[in-house]
Design a protein around this motif. Structure first.
Motif, PDB file in Angstrom:
ATOM      1  N   PHE A  22       1.004  -1.311  -0.005  1.00  0.00           N
ATOM      2  CA  PHE A  22       0.091   0.048   0.088  1.00  0.00           C
ATOM      3  C   PHE A  22       0.834   1.377   0.007  1.00  0.00           C
ATOM      4  N   MET A  23       1.788   1.359   0.935  1.00  0.00           N
ATOM      5  CA  MET A  23       2.688   2.652   0.931  1.00  0.00           C
ATOM      6  C   MET A  23       3.560   2.734  -0.336  1.00  0.00           C
ATOM      7  N   HIS A  24       4.005   1.754  -0.578  1.00  0.00           N
ATOM      8  CA  HIS A  24       5.060   1.692  -1.782  1.00  0.00           C
ATOM      9  C   HIS A  24       4.500   2.162  -3.202  1.00  0.00           C
ATOM     10  N   GLN A  25       3.074   1.853  -3.107  1.00  0.00           N
ATOM     11  CA  GLN A  25       2.317   2.304  -4.314  1.00  0.00           C
ATOM     12  C   GLN A  25       2.549   3.827  -4.457  1.00  0.00           C
ATOM     13  N   TRP A  26       2.641   4.725  -3.388  1.00  0.00           N
ATOM     14  CA  TRP A  26       2.923   6.170  -3.677  1.00  0.00           C
ATOM     15  C   TRP A  26       4.248   6.271  -4.182  1.00  0.00           C
ATOM     16  N   ASP A  27       5.275   5.621  -3.778  1.00  0.00           N
ATOM     17  CA  ASP A  27       6.542   5.789  -4.270  1.00  0.00           C
ATOM     18  C   ASP A  27       6.623   5.571  -5.970  1.00  0.00           C
ATOM     19  N   LEU A  28       6.002   4.424  -6.172  1.00  0.00           N
ATOM     20  CA  LEU A  28       5.969   4.263  -7.782  1.00  0.00           C
ATOM     21  C   LEU A  28       5.286   4.997  -8.496  1.00  0.00           C
ATOM     22  N   ALA A  29       4.007   5.440  -7.988  1.00  0.00           N
ATOM     23  CA  ALA A  29       3.253   6.473  -8.881  1.00  0.00           C
ATOM     24  C   ALA A  29       3.982   7.811  -8.833  1.00  0.00           C
ATOM     25  N   LYS A  30       4.932   8.364  -7.689  1.00  0.00           N
ATOM     26  CA  LYS A  30       5.322   9.468  -7.933  1.00  0.00           C
ATOM     27  C   LYS A  30       6.466   9.498  -8.741  1.00  0.00           C
ATOM     28  N   ALA A  31       7.465   8.215  -8.738  1.00  0.00           N
ATOM     29  CA  ALA A  31       8.554   7.831  -9.560  1.00  0.00           C
ATOM     30  C   ALA A  31       7.945   8.170 -11.125  1.00  0.00           C
ATOM     31  N   SER A  32       6.774   7.710 -11.403  1.00  0.00           N
ATOM     32  CA  SER A  32       6.432   7.408 -12.677  1.00  0.00           C
ATOM     33  C   SER A  32       5.397   8.654 -13.112  1.00  0.00           C
ATOM     34  N   GLY A  33       5.136   9.758 -12.370  1.00  0.00           N
ATOM     35  CA  GLY A  33       4.089  10.647 -12.706  1.00  0.00           C
ATOM     36  C   GLY A  33       2.785  10.213 -12.756  1.00  0.00           C
ATOM     37  N   GLU A  93      -3.438  11.485   1.861  1.00  0.00           N
ATOM     38  CA  GLU A  93      -2.412  11.021   1.115  1.00  0.00           C
ATOM     39  C   GLU A  93      -0.892  11.990   1.649  1.00  0.00           C
ATOM     40  N   GLU A  94      -1.127  13.140   1.760  1.00  0.00           N
ATOM     41  CA  GLU A  94       0.134  13.960   2.035  1.00  0.00           C
ATOM     42  C   GLU A  94       0.389  13.733   3.536  1.00  0.00           C
ATOM     43  N   ARG A  95      -0.494  13.315   4.606  1.00  0.00           N
ATOM     44  CA  ARG A  95      -0.312  12.968   5.869  1.00  0.00           C
ATOM     45  C   ARG A  95       0.545  11.679   5.971  1.00  0.00           C
ATOM     46  N   LEU A  96      -0.093  10.666   5.209  1.00  0.00           N
ATOM     47  CA  LEU A  96       0.842   9.458   5.011  1.00  0.00           C
ATOM     48  C   LEU A  96       2.184   9.447   4.553  1.00  0.00           C
ATOM     49  N   ALA A  97       2.132  10.162   3.498  1.00  0.00           N
ATOM     50  CA  ALA A  97       3.591  10.400   2.881  1.00  0.00           C
ATOM     51  C   ALA A  97       4.538  10.835   3.768  1.00  0.00           C
ATOM     52  N   ALA A  98       4.127  12.001   4.345  1.00  0.00           N
ATOM     53  CA  ALA A  98       5.114  12.749   5.318  1.00  0.00           C
ATOM     54  C   ALA A  98       5.480  11.670   6.638  1.00  0.00           C
ATOM     55  N   LEU A  99       4.402  10.870   7.085  1.00  0.00           N
ATOM     56  CA  LEU A  99       4.547   9.958   8.311  1.00  0.00           C
ATOM     57  C   LEU A  99       5.597   8.938   7.998  1.00  0.00           C
ATOM     58  N   ILE A 100       5.465   8.541   6.575  1.00  0.00           N
ATOM     59  CA  ILE A 100       6.663   7.458   6.125  1.00  0.00           C
ATOM     60  C   ILE A 100       7.796   8.030   5.763  1.00  0.00           C
ATOM     61  N   GLY A 101       7.994   9.468   6.025  1.00  0.00           N
ATOM     62  CA  GLY A 101       9.461  10.033   5.725  1.00  0.00           C
ATOM     63  C   GLY A 101       9.567  10.484   4.279  1.00  0.00           C
ATOM     64  N   ARG A 102       8.471  10.682   3.662  1.00  0.00           N
ATOM     65  CA  ARG A 102       8.485  11.208   2.418  1.00  0.00           C
ATOM     66  C   ARG A 102       8.048  12.769   2.261  1.00  0.00           C
ATOM     67  N   ASP A 103       8.515  13.365   1.218  1.00  0.00           N
ATOM     68  CA  ASP A 103       8.034  14.842   0.912  1.00  0.00           C
ATOM     69  C   ASP A 103       6.739  14.712   0.219  1.00  0.00           C
ATOM     70  N   PRO A 104       5.583  15.049   0.852  1.00  0.00           N
ATOM     71  CA  PRO A 104       4.410  15.101   0.114  1.00  0.00           C
ATOM     72  C   PRO A 104       4.495  15.774  -1.361  1.00  0.00           C
ATOM     73  N   ALA A 105       5.270  16.644  -1.442  1.00  0.00           N
ATOM     74  CA  ALA A 105       5.522  17.555  -2.587  1.00  0.00           C
ATOM     75  C   ALA A 105       6.574  17.093  -3.597  1.00  0.00           C
ATOM     76  N   TRP A 106       6.965  16.006  -3.448  1.00  0.00           N
ATOM     77  CA  TRP A 106       8.143  15.396  -4.242  1.00  0.00           C
ATOM     78  C   TRP A 106       7.358  15.178  -5.763  1.00  0.00           C
ATOM     79  N   THR A 107       8.406  15.528  -6.689  1.00  0.00           N
ATOM     80  CA  THR A 107       7.973  15.090  -8.161  1.00  0.00           C
ATOM     81  C   THR A 107       9.248  14.529  -8.848  1.00  0.00           C
ATOM     82  N   ALA A 108       9.263  13.696  -9.642  1.00  0.00           N
ATOM     83  CA  ALA A 108      10.239  13.123 -10.407  1.00  0.00           C
ATOM     84  C   ALA A 108      10.966  14.280 -11.256  1.00  0.00           C
ATOM     85  N   GLY A 109      10.337  15.306 -11.509  1.00  0.00           N
ATOM     86  CA  GLY A 109      10.900  16.503 -12.402  1.00  0.00           C
ATOM     87  C   GLY A 109      11.758  17.413 -11.675  1.00  0.00           C
TER      88      GLY A 109
END
Length: 183
Positions: free
Chosen positions: A113-124, A167-183
């Motif tokens: 569930f959590m790594h869906q965010w990483d893959l989605a963000k990496a691929s836009g 989504e922003e709250r969970l991303a931040a809680l797992i140590g991700r920058d909710p505003a991160w983009t691949a670009g």
């Protein structure tokens, strides 16, 4: 099909859809040291190793095509989850006695569930997290933020208030920058 197998089928299908839309498997991810392919590699390598520690033979799938590796791995996990004799077995964990089903639900399904965010963000792509599920995870994990930080398994957890989306709250809680983009 039992409840956990049904839950896994939905999560694995959503992750597969995200994977099938990835154009660049060498794209950066919100996890600084990972490329998009490393997300699939992570999800498909640690579980067979953990399962082996509990006497469960879950084949480790390897290959150059992350989508195919994910398909094979998730099919193997699905077969395991549909075997009630395996999932009902009680094992000793750091949290005490738990069934294999509890271990997989708490660790592996949450990881997908959590790594869906990483893959989605990496691929836009849009992650499409269910807001109620994200909120529930945030509520359950927030009291453990110090433990999350100490585990080394997450970036530095940040607790955001309810003015932010689930989504922003969970991303931040797992140590991700909710505003991160691949670009």
């Amino acid at each position: 099909m039992n409840e956990l197998a049904t839950k896994h089928a939905a999560l694995a299908s959503r992750f597969q859809a995200l994977a099938e839309a990835v154009q660049d498997w060498d794209a950066p991810t919100p996890v600084a040291e990972w490329k998009a392919r490393d997300i699939v590699g992570h999800l498909t390598t640690w579980l067979p190793e953990m399962a082996a520690g509990y006497g469960i033979d879950l084949p480790k799938v390897t290959g150059d095509d992350p989508v195919q590796v994910w398909r094979e791995h998730s099919a193997n996990v699905q077969a395991l989850l549909e075997d009630d004799a395996v999932t009902n077995r009680v094992v000793q964990t750091s949290a005490g006695d738990q069934t294999i089903a509890q271990v997989l639900d708490n660790f592996y399904l949450a990881d997908i569930f959590m790594h869906q965010w990483d893959l989605a963000k990496a691929s836009g792509q849009s992650v499409g997290w269910n807001p109620e599920v994200a909120t529930s995870i945030v509520e359950g994990m927030t009291p453990m933020r110090d433990m999350l930080a100490e585990s080394g398994q997450f970036g530095t957890p940040v607790v955001l208030d309810e003015s932010h989306s689930p989504e922003e709250r969970l991303a931040a809680l797992i140590g991700r920058d909710p505003a991160w983009t691949a670009g």
